[in-house]
Scaffold this motif. Sequence first.
Motif, mmCIF file in Angstrom:
data_model
loop_
_atom_site.group_PDB
_atom_site.id
_atom_site.type_symbol
_atom_site.label_atom_id
_atom_site.label_comp_id
_atom_site.label_asym_id
_atom_site.label_seq_id
_atom_site.Cartn_x
_atom_site.Cartn_y
_atom_site.Cartn_z
ATOM 1 N N GLU A 157 -11.238 -4.923 5.460
ATOM 2 C CA GLU A 157 -10.795 -6.108 4.714
ATOM 3 C C GLU A 157 -10.083 -5.700 3.417
ATOM 4 O OE1 GLU A 157 -10.805 -9.397 5.155
ATOM 5 O OE2 GLU A 157 -11.750 -9.379 7.115
ATOM 6 N N ILE A 158 -10.666 -4.743 2.710
ATOM 7 C CA ILE A 158 -10.120 -4.347 1.403
ATOM 8 C C ILE A 158 -8.860 -3.500 1.552
ATOM 9 C CG2 ILE A 158 -10.588 -3.006 -0.682
ATOM 10 C CD1 ILE A 158 -13.548 -3.846 -0.365
ATOM 11 N N PHE A 159 -8.872 -2.563 2.494
ATOM 12 C CA PHE A 159 -7.795 -1.577 2.587
ATOM 13 C C PHE A 159 -6.915 -1.757 3.829
ATOM 14 C CE2 PHE A 159 -11.246 0.582 0.226
ATOM 15 C CZ PHE A 159 -10.572 0.781 -0.972
ATOM 16 N N ALA A 160 -6.809 -2.972 4.347
ATOM 17 C CA ALA A 160 -6.016 -3.207 5.565
ATOM 18 C C ALA A 160 -4.579 -2.699 5.451
ATOM 19 C CB ALA A 160 -6.067 -4.681 5.949
ATOM 20 N N PRO A 161 -3.831 -3.030 4.388
ATOM 21 C CA PRO A 161 -2.444 -2.525 4.315
ATOM 22 C C PRO A 161 -2.368 -1.003 4.210
ATOM 23 C CG PRO A 161 -2.774 -4.340 2.767
ATOM 24 C CD PRO A 161 -4.124 -3.965 3.296
ATOM 25 N N GLN A 162 -3.283 -0.420 3.458
ATOM 26 C CA GLN A 162 -3.260 1.043 3.301
ATOM 27 C C GLN A 162 -3.578 1.733 4.636
ATOM 28 O OE1 GLN A 162 -4.819 -1.102 1.314
ATOM 29 N NE2 GLN A 162 -4.136 -0.731 -0.769
ATOM 30 N N LEU A 163 -4.511 1.180 5.383
ATOM 31 C CA LEU A 163 -4.848 1.762 6.684
ATOM 32 C C LEU A 163 -3.685 1.642 7.650
ATOM 33 C CD1 LEU A 163 -8.517 0.489 6.980
ATOM 34 C CD2 LEU A 163 -7.779 2.868 6.740
ATOM 35 N N ALA A 164 -3.011 0.495 7.651
ATOM 36 C CA ALA A 164 -1.853 0.317 8.530
ATOM 37 C C ALA A 164 -0.724 1.259 8.137
ATOM 38 C CB ALA A 164 -1.382 -1.134 8.489
ATOM 39 N N SER A 165 -0.566 1.507 6.845
ATOM 40 C CA SER A 165 0.518 2.379 6.401
ATOM 41 C C SER A 165 0.298 3.843 6.767
ATOM 42 C CB SER A 165 0.748 2.237 4.894
ATOM 43 O OG SER A 165 -0.350 2.761 4.178
ATOM 44 N N LEU A 166 -0.907 4.187 7.215
ATOM 45 C CA LEU A 166 -1.132 5.544 7.722
ATOM 46 C C LEU A 166 -0.349 5.788 9.011
ATOM 47 C CD1 LEU A 166 -5.012 5.877 7.272
ATOM 48 C CD2 LEU A 166 -3.236 7.025 5.930
ATOM 49 N N PHE A 167 -0.042 4.703 9.731
ATOM 50 C CA PHE A 167 0.601 4.820 11.025
ATOM 51 C C PHE A 167 2.099 4.548 10.991
ATOM 52 C CE2 PHE A 167 -3.809 3.998 11.877
ATOM 53 C CZ PHE A 167 -4.103 4.828 12.952
ATOM 54 N N ILE A 168 2.547 3.739 10.023
ATOM 55 C CA ILE A 168 3.952 3.333 9.998
ATOM 56 C C ILE A 168 4.350 2.999 8.559
ATOM 57 C CG2 ILE A 168 3.591 0.852 10.362
ATOM 58 C CD1 ILE A 168 5.862 1.114 12.533
ATOM 59 N N SER A 169 5.646 3.086 8.268
ATOM 60 C CA SER A 169 6.095 2.802 6.901
ATOM 61 C C SER A 169 6.850 1.481 6.777
ATOM 62 C CB SER A 169 6.961 3.958 6.398
ATOM 63 O OG SER A 169 8.073 4.124 7.256
ATOM 64 N N ASP A 170 7.081 0.783 7.883
ATOM 65 C CA ASP A 170 7.818 -0.477 7.854
ATOM 66 C C ASP A 170 6.968 -1.573 7.205
ATOM 67 O OD1 ASP A 170 10.009 -2.279 8.710
ATOM 68 O OD2 ASP A 170 8.422 -3.156 9.948
ATOM 69 N N PRO A 171 7.456 -2.192 6.109
ATOM 70 C CA PRO A 171 6.652 -3.185 5.371
ATOM 71 C C PRO A 171 6.252 -4.410 6.202
ATOM 72 C CG PRO A 171 8.612 -2.584 4.115
ATOM 73 C CD PRO A 171 8.734 -1.943 5.454
#
Length: 188
Positions: A157-171
């Motif tokens: 819940e807290i780090f959802a965007p950071q976790l997703a950005s581990l896999f891809i850089s597209d905003p």
Amino acid sequence: PFFVLPRFLGLGAVGAGIATAFSNLAAALFFLLYLAVRRRKTVLSLNPARLRYAGRYIGAILTSGFPSAIQYALTVVAIAAQSKFVSLYTTEVVAGLGIVKKLDQLPLYFSIGVSNGLLPLLAYNYSAGNQERRRRIFRLGCSVSLAFSLFCLVVYEIFAPQLASLFISDPLTIRYSAGFLRCMVTAM
């Protein structure tokens, strides 16, 4: 991660396939090597002549494994249906769901691992008539699984965007992934 993530080889889905193939090949080669080295000292064998008792036990083996097979088959059907539904949307949505399916499986597979690890302990204590210890072990397993699932819920819940950005850089994909991850981990 070495084959998939952009920070390393960045092969994406192809990298995941390659990594899976390598790991399966390594496991199969290890097993075959083990059998070759220990063939006279182990009860494990690939010789079909050693299957003389298979007919007697195959029914019980298949009966006990059938519910798990159905569970995994239904999981595959659910993921296929979900992928078919999402394929109607943009590439970013499909990629976001793919990222989330990798992340949301962590608490699920952790709990399955705890369950599989506890099964022999539960069975041994049940057979030995030690019901109090069996109950304590069961409660411990449930507590560990629940604690890890709640930990994942908070972190996701807290780090959802950071976790997703581990896999891809597209905003845009990161934004979809973060929203999907929050929904999926809460449901999980």
